[in-house]
Design a protein around this motif. Sequence first.
Motif, PDB file in Angstrom:
ATOM      1  N   LEU A 294      46.390  46.226  42.186  1.00  0.00           N
ATOM      2  CA  LEU A 294      46.207  47.616  42.588  1.00  0.00           C
ATOM      3  C   LEU A 294      45.224  48.260  41.620  1.00  0.00           C
ATOM      4  O   LEU A 294      45.429  48.225  40.407  1.00  0.00           O
ATOM      5  N   ASP A 295      44.130  48.812  42.155  1.00  0.00           N
ATOM      6  CA  ASP A 295      43.114  49.480  41.336  1.00  0.00           C
ATOM      7  C   ASP A 295      43.133  50.979  41.598  1.00  0.00           C
ATOM      8  O   ASP A 295      43.210  51.421  42.754  1.00  0.00           O
ATOM      9  N   LEU A 296      43.029  51.759  40.518  1.00  0.00           N
ATOM     10  CA  LEU A 296      42.923  53.208  40.601  1.00  0.00           C
ATOM     11  C   LEU A 296      41.650  53.622  39.855  1.00  0.00           C
ATOM     12  O   LEU A 296      41.313  53.014  38.844  1.00  0.00           O
TER      13      LEU A 296
ATOM     14  N   VAL B 286      45.170  46.563  32.937  1.00  0.00           N
ATOM     15  CA  VAL B 286      43.928  46.797  32.208  1.00  0.00           C
ATOM     16  C   VAL B 286      43.553  48.261  32.440  1.00  0.00           C
ATOM     17  O   VAL B 286      43.218  48.656  33.559  1.00  0.00           O
ATOM     18  N   LEU B 287      43.603  49.055  31.371  1.00  0.00           N
ATOM     19  CA  LEU B 287      43.378  50.492  31.461  1.00  0.00           C
ATOM     20  C   LEU B 287      42.047  50.840  30.820  1.00  0.00           C
ATOM     21  O   LEU B 287      41.824  50.568  29.634  1.00  0.00           O
TER      22      LEU B 287
ATOM     23  N   GLY C   1      35.435  42.592  35.818  1.00  0.00           N
ATOM     24  CA  GLY C   1      35.922  43.943  35.955  1.00  0.00           C
ATOM     25  C   GLY C   1      37.412  44.014  35.662  1.00  0.00           C
ATOM     26  O   GLY C   1      38.073  42.986  35.477  1.00  0.00           O
ATOM     27  N   PRO C   2      37.968  45.218  35.604  1.00  0.00           N
ATOM     28  CA  PRO C   2      39.393  45.389  35.302  1.00  0.00           C
ATOM     29  C   PRO C   2      40.305  44.628  36.259  1.00  0.00           C
ATOM     30  O   PRO C   2      41.314  44.049  35.847  1.00  0.00           O
ATOM     31  N   CYS C   3      39.975  44.630  37.543  1.00  0.00           N
ATOM     32  CA  CYS C   3      40.780  43.950  38.562  1.00  0.00           C
ATOM     33  C   CYS C   3      40.870  42.451  38.263  1.00  0.00           C
ATOM     34  O   CYS C   3      41.959  41.865  38.274  1.00  0.00           O
TER      35      CYS C   3
ATOM     36  N   ALA D 285      36.530  56.133  35.155  1.00  0.00           N
ATOM     37  CA  ALA D 285      37.723  55.484  34.606  1.00  0.00           C
ATOM     38  C   ALA D 285      38.313  54.572  35.672  1.00  0.00           C
ATOM     39  O   ALA D 285      38.303  54.916  36.859  1.00  0.00           O
ATOM     40  N   VAL D 286      38.815  53.406  35.262  1.00  0.00           N
ATOM     41  CA  VAL D 286      39.414  52.456  36.202  1.00  0.00           C
ATOM     42  C   VAL D 286      40.691  51.886  35.585  1.00  0.00           C
ATOM     43  O   VAL D 286      40.696  51.502  34.404  1.00  0.00           O
ATOM     44  N   PHE D 287      41.743  51.837  36.391  1.00  0.00           N
ATOM     45  CA  PHE D 287      43.020  51.294  35.946  1.00  0.00           C
ATOM     46  C   PHE D 287      43.439  50.198  36.918  1.00  0.00           C
ATOM     47  O   PHE D 287      43.588  50.459  38.121  1.00  0.00           O
ATOM     48  N   ALA D 288      43.600  48.978  36.412  1.00  0.00           N
ATOM     49  CA  ALA D 288      43.943  47.829  37.259  1.00  0.00           C
ATOM     50  C   ALA D 288      45.347  47.346  36.911  1.00  0.00           C
ATOM     51  O   ALA D 288      45.634  47.052  35.750  1.00  0.00           O
ATOM     52  N   LEU D 289      46.207  47.265  37.931  1.00  0.00           N
ATOM     53  CA  LEU D 289      47.606  46.900  37.737  1.00  0.00           C
ATOM     54  C   LEU D 289      47.925  45.671  38.580  1.00  0.00           C
ATOM     55  O   LEU D 289      47.849  45.718  39.813  1.00  0.00           O
TER      56      LEU D 289
END
Length: 253
Positions: A133-135, A89-90, A77-79, A117-121
């Motif tokens: 940090l996941d959004l 990872v956007l 996954g993005p995380c 939608a998932v954004f992992a920072l």
Amino acid sequence: MRSDSRSARIQVLVAEQAARRGARVGVVDVCTAAVAALPVGGAGVSAMSKTAASHPLCSTDGISEQLEELQLTLGEGPCVDAFTQGSAVLTPDLLTGAMQDRWAVFADAALEAGARAVFALPLQMGAISPGVLDLYASVPTVLDAEELADALAFADLATLLLLDARIDETGAPVDGVLADRGFEDLGGYRAEIDQATGILTVQLGVGIDEAFVRLRAYSYAQGRRLADVAAGVVAHRLRFSPDTETKRTDDGT
């Protein structure tokens, strides 16, 4: 680090969330403030390590909680990619074929949970990365340049707050952070923790990740804040040895 004006604005938003909770500022306030400021439906933070078990730390709602657990359980996954690659990872739309191919199991599970939608920072300080940090958003979403810059600033602050927290046996903070500090002190002990970890790589003859794990483990065992232990290492009041127990050179540390 992000621009001073942006960082200051983000700090105010996070501090306001903590004030509403009636508690000291913590990573949960970063998540809550990020959801309020960005076009996302939820946020979560997972503590991650190359040498220890990873685990969710906090989430703002049921969907973000499921996303954190799914990624750590499935190992994809993005995380997971953000932590491994050390870069954001956007994912604007999990329904695209590329995302379905990249995360064959996670993509379908995340969609079923309610995320589109998932954004992992990654949470990063120099070579140290204590988590991600996941959004998420429930509809296809693209973060514009300003929104992405804000998201990265939230991740910066989450990193510093997480590193300053005392750690329990699971790696989670056991009490509020910044007990007797203010936001203005964040940059100083950020550098000190980074410097102390570098010193331990020499004292212990290990890589940066293992050195950071040892620093955290000692902080937990002593019931002390990571930044305070780092200060002792930098000031040479505290010395780690690969063969013997950590030694204190005076009574102050």
